[in-house]
Design an enzyme around this catalytic site. Structure first.
Site, PDB file in Angstrom:
ATOM      1  N   PHE A 195     -23.676  31.635 -48.828  1.00  0.00           N
ATOM      2  CA  PHE A 195     -23.529  30.761 -47.662  1.00  0.00           C
ATOM      3  C   PHE A 195     -22.037  30.420 -47.508  1.00  0.00           C
ATOM      4  O   PHE A 195     -21.383  30.071 -48.488  1.00  0.00           O
ATOM      5  CB  PHE A 195     -24.363  29.496 -47.870  1.00  0.00           C
ATOM      6  CG  PHE A 195     -24.490  28.664 -46.631  1.00  0.00           C
ATOM      7  CD1 PHE A 195     -25.465  28.952 -45.689  1.00  0.00           C
ATOM      8  CD2 PHE A 195     -23.636  27.598 -46.403  1.00  0.00           C
ATOM      9  CE1 PHE A 195     -25.584  28.176 -44.536  1.00  0.00           C
ATOM     10  CE2 PHE A 195     -23.754  26.827 -45.250  1.00  0.00           C
ATOM     11  CZ  PHE A 195     -24.732  27.108 -44.319  1.00  0.00           C
ATOM     12  N   ASP A 244     -27.077  26.068 -55.738  1.00  0.00           N
ATOM     13  CA  ASP A 244     -27.216  25.455 -54.422  1.00  0.00           C
ATOM     14  C   ASP A 244     -28.675  25.621 -53.995  1.00  0.00           C
ATOM     15  O   ASP A 244     -29.157  26.743 -53.816  1.00  0.00           O
ATOM     16  CB  ASP A 244     -26.270  26.121 -53.408  1.00  0.00           C
ATOM     17  CG  ASP A 244     -26.258  25.375 -52.075  1.00  0.00           C
ATOM     18  OD1 ASP A 244     -27.290  24.757 -51.736  1.00  0.00           O
ATOM     19  OD2 ASP A 244     -25.228  25.429 -51.373  1.00  0.00           O
ATOM     20  N   TYR A 259     -31.359  17.846 -44.752  1.00  0.00           N
ATOM     21  CA  TYR A 259     -31.847  17.958 -43.371  1.00  0.00           C
ATOM     22  C   TYR A 259     -32.646  19.221 -43.090  1.00  0.00           C
ATOM     23  O   TYR A 259     -33.052  19.463 -41.965  1.00  0.00           O
ATOM     24  CB  TYR A 259     -30.683  17.846 -42.375  1.00  0.00           C
ATOM     25  CG  TYR A 259     -29.501  18.777 -42.633  1.00  0.00           C
ATOM     26  CD1 TYR A 259     -29.556  20.115 -42.274  1.00  0.00           C
ATOM     27  CD2 TYR A 259     -28.343  18.305 -43.223  1.00  0.00           C
ATOM     28  CE1 TYR A 259     -28.493  20.962 -42.514  1.00  0.00           C
ATOM     29  CE2 TYR A 259     -27.261  19.138 -43.467  1.00  0.00           C
ATOM     30  CZ  TYR A 259     -27.341  20.463 -43.104  1.00  0.00           C
ATOM     31  OH  TYR A 259     -26.286  21.300 -43.357  1.00  0.00           O
ATOM     32  N   ARG A 313     -34.269  35.144 -37.785  1.00  0.00           N
ATOM     33  CA  ARG A 313     -34.754  34.408 -38.950  1.00  0.00           C
ATOM     34  C   ARG A 313     -35.797  33.366 -38.549  1.00  0.00           C
ATOM     35  O   ARG A 313     -35.623  32.644 -37.573  1.00  0.00           O
ATOM     36  CB  ARG A 313     -33.538  33.724 -39.589  1.00  0.00           C
ATOM     37  CG  ARG A 313     -33.779  33.053 -40.903  1.00  0.00           C
ATOM     38  CD  ARG A 313     -32.478  32.519 -41.461  1.00  0.00           C
ATOM     39  NE  ARG A 313     -32.026  31.343 -40.713  1.00  0.00           N
ATOM     40  CZ  ARG A 313     -31.229  30.390 -41.209  1.00  0.00           C
ATOM     41  NH1 ARG A 313     -30.769  30.498 -42.437  1.00  0.00           N
ATOM     42  NH2 ARG A 313     -30.868  29.363 -40.477  1.00  0.00           N
TER      43      ARG A 313
HETATM   44  C1  LIG Z   1     -27.374  24.421 -45.197  1.00  0.00           C
HETATM   45  C2  LIG Z   1     -26.565  24.799 -46.372  1.00  0.00           C
HETATM   46  C3  LIG Z   1     -25.407  24.095 -46.695  1.00  0.00           C
HETATM   47  C4  LIG Z   1     -24.978  22.954 -45.814  1.00  0.00           C
HETATM   48  O1  LIG Z   1     -23.796  22.351 -46.169  1.00  0.00           O
HETATM   49  P1  LIG Z   1     -23.289  21.079 -45.340  1.00  0.00           P
HETATM   50  O2  LIG Z   1     -22.226  20.527 -46.159  1.00  0.00           O
HETATM   51  O3  LIG Z   1     -24.478  20.184 -45.148  1.00  0.00           O
HETATM   52  O4  LIG Z   1     -22.846  21.569 -44.007  1.00  0.00           O
HETATM   53  C5  LIG Z   1     -24.709  24.468 -47.823  1.00  0.00           C
HETATM   54  N1  LIG Z   1     -25.110  25.523 -48.583  1.00  0.00           N
HETATM   55  C6  LIG Z   1     -26.219  26.228 -48.282  1.00  0.00           C
HETATM   56  C7  LIG Z   1     -26.645  27.357 -49.156  1.00  0.00           C
HETATM   57  C8  LIG Z   1     -26.968  25.898 -47.162  1.00  0.00           C
HETATM   58  O5  LIG Z   1     -28.061  26.602 -46.856  1.00  0.00           O
END
Ligand SMILES: *Cc1c(COP(=O)(O)O)cnc(C)c1O
Length: 404
Positions: free
Chosen positions: A123, A193, A218, A363
């Site tokens: 990500f 993560d 969220y 997706r």
């Molecule tokens: C959604 C997501 C994030 C989101 O990070 P934010 O700091 O909330 O923008 C981070 N890592 C992964 C793998 C995600 O899927």
């Protein structure tokens, strides 16, 4: 699966009652709960109570009537979902910021080892934040390699292995137990993560021997747009690691007003500034739905919903890029198609909401708490029609929005 068969499965579904816990707009089939979970029905009242009573009437007294404890209290509710002890999780900041805090802390702890090993195509924020974190620690570097190169890239320089448990595009899932063991044998820490796995699949951080983790509020936890995120540090490391964002809320005695920083014991040290209570209230309302949910039932239903949509995709000639083995994936399904963006827009136009991930991924989040088999069958029919008729070729579906 025919519509009648799907309706029969829905009638027999042990999770069916949870659907009523969410506001799903009339006529919408929502297949994007892995990106922004829908509104729980209890959340508006929780937000109103926060605004009118807790903030409006109780004013600053509310800090001593539940607010100051909220990061730990809400963290404990997440702990149950991820195989952690209640005092191993705290809610704070965003996933990105939590990643930064843990990465810098782990790098400082692991010196002279200085490499963060991760996956190319992780990500984006994970790699971006890692790039920023290594810039803050002398001698540190980020080494990102293809998934099949990870095992051979773990070496005596590896300070920590940073992996996203479930891949946001393909839904591929790392075997947390096996990779934690592999990292440990190599003397490296692990940081997971969980953004695309918490609330999607059963997770056992303690059972896997994981060292650290972060995750998002969220998505599958339904905490609302920009909800506060969480972080986990194994008890083994809690006294050793210290946050580089040494703010007063992570101080051992914030209201001692001392000049010098002294980290709080336990997870509290990972707080930096004042907790965002409005967002916290929404996150807590979303989490309370999960209190009695049987995660095994969620996993079983997720697998069945996946098979239903995979069959439709195959019939429409779409190339599924998500693993066929349920043990090897999260709770979303992705298809590759050169016109994925336009197909996604055509679906949204027909109130089937999924999303698109550059360059060619379509997706769909499969969220067992509020999605039924009939929803998935209906969405599949609409998808099949759009692809076979070529309806997606309409120029209106080509214009790119800022958020896809
Ligand atoms: C959604 C997501 C994030 C989101 O990070 P934010 O700091 O909330 O923008 C981070 N890592 C992964 C793998 C995600 O899927």
């Amino acid at each position: 699966m025919t519509l009648a068969e799907a309706q029969a499965r829905d009638a027999a579904d042990p999770l069916r009652a949870y659907r009523d816990a969410f506001h799903i707009p009339e006529g919408v089939i929502y297949l994007d709960g892995n990106s922004l979970g829908p509104l729980p029905r209890t959340t508006p009242a929780a937000l109103a109570d926060m605004a009118e009573r807790q903030w409006g009437d109780r004013l600053i007294r509310s800090w001593n009537e539940g607010w100051i404890e909220a990061p730990r209290r809400v963290g404990a509710k997440i702990a149950r979902l991820i195989g952690a002890a209640e005092d191993e999780v705290i809610v704070a900041d965003s996933t990105s910021v939590n990643l930064f805090k843990l990465l810098v802390a782990a790098l400082r702890h692991a010196t002279p080892r200085g490499t963060i090993l991760s996956e190319t195509g992780n990500f984006p924020t994970d790699l971006h934040i890692a790039e920023g974190a290594v810039g803050c620690v002398p001698g540190a570097r980020l080494h990102a390699v293809a998934r099949d190169q990870l095992a051979t890239s773990l070496d005596s320089e590896t300070a920590l292995l940073m992996l996203t448990h479930v891949h946001y595009k393909t839904s591929e899932c790392f075997d947390m137990l096996a990779w934690s063991a592999k990292a440990r044998e190599n003397g490296a820490l692990t940081l997971w993560d969980l953004s695309h796995s918490v609330g999607a699949i059963p997770i056992d951080l303690n059972g896997a021997g994981a060292d650290m983790a972060v995750g998002c509020g969220y998505k599958y936890l339904n905490g609302g747009p920009g909800a506060p995120a969480f972080l986990y540090v194994s008890k083994r490391l809690q006294d050793t690691l210290a946050s580089p964002l040494s703010g007063w809320m992570g101080h051992a005695a914030p209201f001692g007003f001392a000049d010098a920083y002294a980290p709080a014991p336990g997870m509290t040290r990972w707080l930096a500034g004042t907790p965002p209570m409005l967002g916290m209230a929404a996150l807590e309302a979303g989490l309370d739905i999960w209190r009695d949910v049987d995660q095994q039932q969620v996993a079983e239903k997720s697998a069945a919903l996946f098979d239903t949509l995979a069959a439709v995709g195959a019939a429409a000639g779409l190339d599924c890029v998500s693993p066929a083995d349920p043990a090897k994936r999260g709770s979303h399904i992705s298809f590759r198609h050169p016109d994925a963006y336009a197909i996604c827009q055509a679906l949204i136009d027909r109130r089937v909401i999924g999303d698109f991930r550059d360059p060619d991924i379509l997706r769909f989040g499969l969220t067992p708490l509020y999605l039924g088999f009939a929803d998935v069958v209906r969405a599949g029919e609409i998808l099949g029609e759009i692809v076979s008729s070529g309806a997606y070729r309409d120029p209106a579906y080509q214009a790119r929005n800022a958020v896809t």
